[in-house]
Structures are given as structure tokens and as C-alpha cells.
Design a protein around this motif. Structure first.
Motif, PDB file in Angstrom:
ATOM      1  N   LEU A 129     -46.434  87.487 -16.068  1.00 17.34           N
ATOM      2  CA  LEU A 129     -47.352  88.344 -15.335  1.00 17.34           C
ATOM      3  C   LEU A 129     -48.002  87.506 -14.246  1.00 17.34           C
ATOM      4  N   LEU A 130     -47.931  87.998 -12.994  1.00 12.24           N
ATOM      5  CA  LEU A 130     -48.402  87.226 -11.845  1.00 12.24           C
ATOM      6  C   LEU A 130     -49.469  87.977 -11.072  1.00 12.24           C
ATOM      7  N   ASP A 131     -50.376  87.205 -10.457  1.00 11.15           N
ATOM      8  CA  ASP A 131     -51.365  87.762  -9.542  1.00 11.15           C
ATOM      9  C   ASP A 131     -50.608  88.214  -8.290  1.00 11.15           C
ATOM     10  N   PRO A 132     -50.732  89.493  -7.885  1.00  9.18           N
ATOM     11  CA  PRO A 132     -49.950  89.970  -6.744  1.00  9.18           C
ATOM     12  C   PRO A 132     -50.351  89.328  -5.409  1.00  9.18           C
ATOM     13  N   ARG A 133     -51.603  88.860  -5.297  1.00  7.56           N
ATOM     14  CA  ARG A 133     -52.042  88.261  -4.026  1.00  7.56           C
ATOM     15  C   ARG A 133     -51.626  86.802  -3.903  1.00  7.56           C
ATOM     16  N   THR A 134     -51.797  86.041  -4.973  1.00 10.06           N
ATOM     17  CA  THR A 134     -51.554  84.600  -4.879  1.00 10.06           C
ATOM     18  C   THR A 134     -50.239  84.170  -5.520  1.00 10.06           C
ATOM     19  N   GLY A 135     -49.676  85.004  -6.387  1.00  6.56           N
ATOM     20  CA  GLY A 135     -48.456  84.633  -7.098  1.00  6.56           C
ATOM     21  C   GLY A 135     -48.723  83.713  -8.274  1.00  6.56           C
ATOM     22  N   GLN A 136     -50.004  83.488  -8.599  1.00 10.15           N
ATOM     23  CA  GLN A 136     -50.379  82.601  -9.707  1.00 10.15           C
ATOM     24  C   GLN A 136     -49.992  83.245 -11.038  1.00 10.15           C
ATOM     25  N   LEU A 137     -49.504  82.432 -11.967  1.00  9.96           N
ATOM     26  CA  LEU A 137     -49.103  82.892 -13.293  1.00  9.96           C
ATOM     27  C   LEU A 137     -50.354  83.250 -14.100  1.00  9.96           C
ATOM     28  N   LEU A 138     -50.424  84.504 -14.553  1.00 13.06           N
ATOM     29  CA  LEU A 138     -51.553  84.948 -15.379  1.00 13.06           C
ATOM     30  C   LEU A 138     -51.244  84.796 -16.866  1.00 13.06           C
ATOM     31  N   ARG A 139     -50.050  85.193 -17.261  1.00 15.83           N
ATOM     32  CA  ARG A 139     -49.631  85.137 -18.655  1.00 15.83           C
ATOM     33  C   ARG A 139     -48.122  84.992 -18.715  1.00 15.83           C
ATOM     34  N   GLU A 140     -47.662  84.304 -19.751  1.00 12.74           N
ATOM     35  CA  GLU A 140     -46.234  84.217 -20.020  1.00 12.74           C
ATOM     36  C   GLU A 140     -46.026  84.566 -21.488  1.00 12.74           C
ATOM     37  N   HIS A 141     -45.149  85.517 -21.753  1.00 14.63           N
ATOM     38  CA  HIS A 141     -44.862  85.978 -23.104  1.00 14.63           C
ATOM     39  C   HIS A 141     -43.382  85.791 -23.406  1.00 14.63           C
ATOM     40  N   LEU A 142     -43.064  85.603 -24.682  1.00 21.97           N
ATOM     41  CA  LEU A 142     -41.676  85.643 -25.110  1.00 21.97           C
ATOM     42  C   LEU A 142     -41.235  87.101 -25.153  1.00 21.97           C
ATOM     43  N   ARG A 143     -39.975  87.368 -24.813  1.00 21.48           N
ATOM     44  CA  ARG A 143     -39.462  88.736 -24.808  1.00 21.48           C
ATOM     45  C   ARG A 143     -39.520  89.338 -26.203  1.00 21.48           C
ATOM     46  N   GLN A 144     -39.764  90.609 -26.263  1.00 22.81           N
ATOM     47  CA  GLN A 144     -39.837  91.355 -27.515  1.00 22.81           C
ATOM     48  C   GLN A 144     -38.763  92.438 -27.543  1.00 22.81           C
ATOM     49  N   ALA A 145     -38.418  92.874 -28.746  1.00 23.39           N
ATOM     50  CA  ALA A 145     -37.470  93.975 -28.903  1.00 23.39           C
ATOM     51  C   ALA A 145     -38.141  95.281 -28.466  1.00 23.39           C
ATOM     52  N   ARG A 146     -37.347  96.304 -28.177  1.00 17.82           N
ATOM     53  CA  ARG A 146     -37.875  97.607 -27.779  1.00 17.82           C
ATOM     54  C   ARG A 146     -38.885  98.108 -28.807  1.00 17.82           C
ATOM     55  N   GLY A 147     -40.008  98.649 -28.313  1.00 21.46           N
ATOM     56  CA  GLY A 147     -41.034  99.202 -29.186  1.00 21.46           C
ATOM     57  C   GLY A 147     -41.997  98.181 -29.760  1.00 21.46           C
ATOM     58  N   ARG A 148     -41.732  96.913 -29.589  1.00 19.27           N
ATOM     59  CA  ARG A 148     -42.607  95.862 -30.109  1.00 19.27           C
ATOM     60  C   ARG A 148     -43.633  95.494 -29.044  1.00 19.27           C
ATOM     61  N   ARG A 149     -44.622  94.731 -29.446  1.00 21.31           N
ATOM     62  CA  ARG A 149     -45.654  94.312 -28.491  1.00 21.31           C
ATOM     63  C   ARG A 149     -46.014  92.859 -28.717  1.00 21.31           C
TER      64      ARG A 149
END
Length: 181
Positions: free
Chosen positions: A36-56
Motif C-alpha cells: 500500500l503506497l501513498d499516492p502523492r509521494t509513493g512512500q510505502l505505507l504497509r506491506e502484507h503477505l498475500r492471502q487466499a480469497r476471502g481471507r484478511r
């Protein structure tokens, strides 16, 4: 961005930092990560490992300290819909937190499809069985037969159906009693 503070990527949900809820973020993903990136600066806000469909994937620091206003309003709307609906959705939120927000929206959508009384009955059954699950309510509503349709007086200008029936009988009897000339 959804009410539960998550973005959706291929039917999986990922949390954003608290200050970014309701704001637009850029999302990049590959087979392993969602960024997840800040749209103005491109700075990384969060990085998550991929999840299966329906998971969070929700990081502990992204969980709100208090119930968000939008969720409070949603729970109030559910409580106004019906007593059992309100009690069921409250219990659902207490058990599942942010994950329950979409499910509560689904329960409220059922009121439009099936009617408030049927959904309230389904929630009462779920509460009685302590089945605090959206799927239970959905299956309960799908499997119950439709209630019989009853006629009701919609407008005072429209007469009751038996008056029309009597009039038609009277007219047809007059037609058969009149001699032909």
C-alpha cells in the motif's frame, strides 16, 4: 477503501494504517506481497503477505482503539431494523471485529430481499442456537419457504374483491334472465 479499513485485492482484504481510512491509496501486488503506497509521494505505507480469497490480513497496530463512527452507525441501523437483528449484529461485531462489518452489511441487505420480519426471525434462530455466523442466517433464509401472499387493501378508493365478485355475478344473472327479443 471499505468501512472496515481494508482494501480488497483479488477478493482478499488488507488493512491500511489508521490515518488512511477513507482516503485513496495506491496498491501494488505480486504473487507474494501486497504493498500500500501513498499516492502523492509513493512512500510505502504497509506491506502484507498475500492471502487466499476471502481471507484478511490486519496488523495489530492498524486495529482501531475505538469502534469507528461508520461502524457505530451501521450497528445502530441494524438495531433499528429489528430487535433480533440488532442483537445478532452486535454479537457478530463483538466476536469478529472488523471482519464483521461486511457481514452486517449483508444482513441488512437481506432485509431488502426477504423482508425485515423474516430476517429478524432468522437472527432470532441464530441467537437461540448461538450460531453467530453470517452463513447461518443466509442459509436459513434461503431454505425457508416463501410466506403465502395475502391480499390487502392498498387504497381506500379500491373496493374489496368480494364486492367486485358480487357485481359480476349480479350482472351475469341479469343477462341470462332478460328475454331475447
Amino acid at each position: 477503501m471499505h468501512l472496515d479499513g481494508c482494501v480488497e485485492v483479488e477478493a482478499a482484504y488488507y488493512s491500511v494504517p489508521p490515518g488512511w481510512i477513507t482516503r485513496i491509496v495506491q496498491v501494488q501486488w505480486d504473487s507474494l506481497h501486497v504493498r500500500l503506497l501513498d499516492p502523492r509521494t509513493g512512500q510505502l505505507l504497509r506491506e502484507h503477505l498475500r492471502q487466499a480469497r476471502g481471507r484478511r490480513r490486519i496488523k495489530d497496530e492498524d486495529r482501531p482503539k475505538r469502534t469507528p463512527l461508520g461502524t457505530v452507525q451501521l450497528l445502530e441501523r441494524a438495531a433499528r431494523s429489528g430487535p433480533n437483528i440488532g442483537q445478532f449484529t452486535k454479537a457478530l461485531y463483538e466476536l469478529q471485529a472488523e471482519a464483521a462489518v461486511r457481514r452486517i452489511q449483508g444482513i441488512l441487505a437481506f432485509t431488502k430481499k426477504y423482508g425485515v420480519a423474516r430476517v429478524d426471525d432468522a437472527c432470532a434462530a441464530a441467537l437461540e442456537m448461538q450460531a453467530y455466523d453470517y452463513r447461518f442466517v443466509r442459509v436459513y433464509l434461503e431454505r425457508r419457504s416463501e410466506p403465502p401472499i395475502s391480499l390487502r387493501q392498498v387504497d381506500p378508493l379500491i373496493r374489496q374483491l368480494n364486492l367486485y365478485r358480487d357485481l359480476i355475478e349480479e350482472r351475469t344473472q341479469q343477462d341470462t334472465q332478460e328475454p331475447e327479443q
